[in-house]
Design an enzyme around this catalytic site. Structure first.
Site, PDB file in Angstrom:
ATOM      1  CG  HIS A  54      -2.020   0.980   1.132  1.00 62.62           C
ATOM      2  ND1 HIS A  54      -1.825   2.330   1.380  1.00 62.62           N
ATOM      3  CD2 HIS A  54      -3.320   0.852   0.770  1.00 62.62           C
ATOM      4  CE1 HIS A  54      -2.958   2.971   1.185  1.00 62.62           C
ATOM      5  NE2 HIS A  54      -3.890   2.101   0.817  1.00 62.62           N
TER       6      HIS A  54
ATOM      7  CD  GLU B 279      -5.206   1.943  -3.361  1.00 66.43           C
ATOM      8  OE1 GLU B 279      -6.365   1.611  -3.124  1.00 66.43           O
ATOM      9  OE2 GLU B 279      -4.389   2.223  -2.475  1.00 66.43           O
TER      10      GLU B 279
HETATM   11  O1  LIG Z   1      -6.749   1.359   0.528  1.00 68.54           O
HETATM   12  C1  LIG Z   1      -7.507   2.155   0.057  1.00 68.54           C
HETATM   13  C2  LIG Z   1      -7.050   3.344  -0.597  1.00 68.54           C
HETATM   14  O2  LIG Z   1      -5.869   3.825  -0.056  1.00 68.54           O
HETATM   15  C3  LIG Z   1      -8.089   4.406  -0.805  1.00 68.54           C
HETATM   16  O3  LIG Z   1      -8.278   5.192   0.323  1.00 68.54           O
HETATM   17  P1  LIG Z   1      -9.219   6.492   0.200  1.00 68.54           P
HETATM   18  O4  LIG Z   1     -10.395   6.059  -0.605  1.00 68.54           O
HETATM   19  O5  LIG Z   1      -9.564   6.848   1.603  1.00 68.54           O
HETATM   20  O6  LIG Z   1      -8.425   7.531  -0.531  1.00 68.54           O
END
Ligand SMILES: O=C[C@H](O)COP(=O)(O)O
Length: 258
Positions: free
Chosen positions: A102, A177
């Site tokens: 992550h 991401e």
């Molecule tokens: O693990 C999930 C992602 O980091 C998305 O997080 P977020 O939707 O709070 O930006």
């Protein structure tokens, strides 16, 4: 040990370190009531903090189609690694997947590197679970073509290191991401995401024998995001905007219906 097979599309939520144990159990009880049926082409998953996994598994026993995941694991199954968490024990406690790499772990102070993430992915597969590997570029460019190029250059080695480490027939989920889109008000633009993911999917296709791959988008995804991305993605990985069960349900229904 064989990992579960992947549904056509997936929607999942990471509770990060936002939810304590009572909040997590209440949330999971609600989510288990809105889960798609076991034969749905849309699977869902929940990734709570380590201390919640035992209780989460118990709560999900009547809905095994809801996959339970951990937020990280160690490269080894056992040994002198104080404070680390064994992938073998995650499997034993009821996890089917583990989130790796992550953006919040790739950055300081953890600075997790591609080779370590790849070893962890191998360990997850060795224990019969699915690696959910997060990839993404750190910086945003205001020039579309520059931003897409930057993302492809940063994500390609992140993907290839994992594909080289994991046996060819193992299912893998990648979550694209962009670090700059996480924790924001809005997701990355659909044009950016679709262009990057199209190129990354072509890259994966050049690797012989990699059949079970899903590519999700994460980073401020919310109700409505799927409509803009469904042409090129296999699902969404949500954070804050799915910490409200009603919002999570809206996204699940959007993906289920597409
Ligand atoms: O693990 C999930 C992602 O980091 C998305 O997080 P977020 O939707 O709070 O930006």
């Amino acid at each position: 040990m064989a990992a579960p097979t992947l549904p056509k599309s997936l929607v999942g939520v990471n509770t990060k370190m936002y939810f304590d144990l009572p909040t997590t159990t209440a949330y999971i009880s609600s989510v288990s009531k809105i889960a798609p049926p076991p034969d749905s082409s849309c699977g869902i998953f929940i990734i709570p903090s380590y201390p919640c996994l035992g209780a989460a598994h118990t709560l999900l026993q009547a809905t095994p189609q809801v996959l339970l995941g951990a937020q990280n694991c160690h490269t080894e199954d056992s040994g002198a690694y104080t404070g680390e968490v064994s992938p073998l024990m995650l499997k034993q406690i009821g996890c089917s997947m583990v989130c790796l790499g992550h953006a919040e772990r790739r950055r300081a102070p953890i600075n997790e590197a591609d080779d370590v993430i790849a070893k962890k992915a191998k360990a997850v597969v060795r224990n019969g679970m699915i690696p959910l590997v997060c990839i993404g570029e750190k910086a945003k460019s205001n020039i579309m073509s520059e931003g897409v190029g930057l993302a492809i250059r940063e994500c390609s080695p992140q993907i290839m290191e994992v594909l080289r480490a994991v046996p060819g027939d193992a299912p893998i989920i990648f979550a694209y991401e962009p670090a700059w889109a996480i924790g924001a008000q809005e997701p990355a633009s659909a044009d950016h995401v679709l262009a990057v993911v199209k190129s990354l999917k072509s890259l994966v296709d050049t690797v012989e024998g990699k059949t079970e791959i899903r590519m999700l988008y994460g980073g401020s995804a919310k109700p409505g995001t799927w409509q803009t991305l469904k042409a090129g993605l296999d699902g969404l990985f949500l954070g804050r905007f799915a910490h409200n069960v009603e919002n999570f349900e809206k996204v699940i229904r959007e993906v289920e219906e597409s």
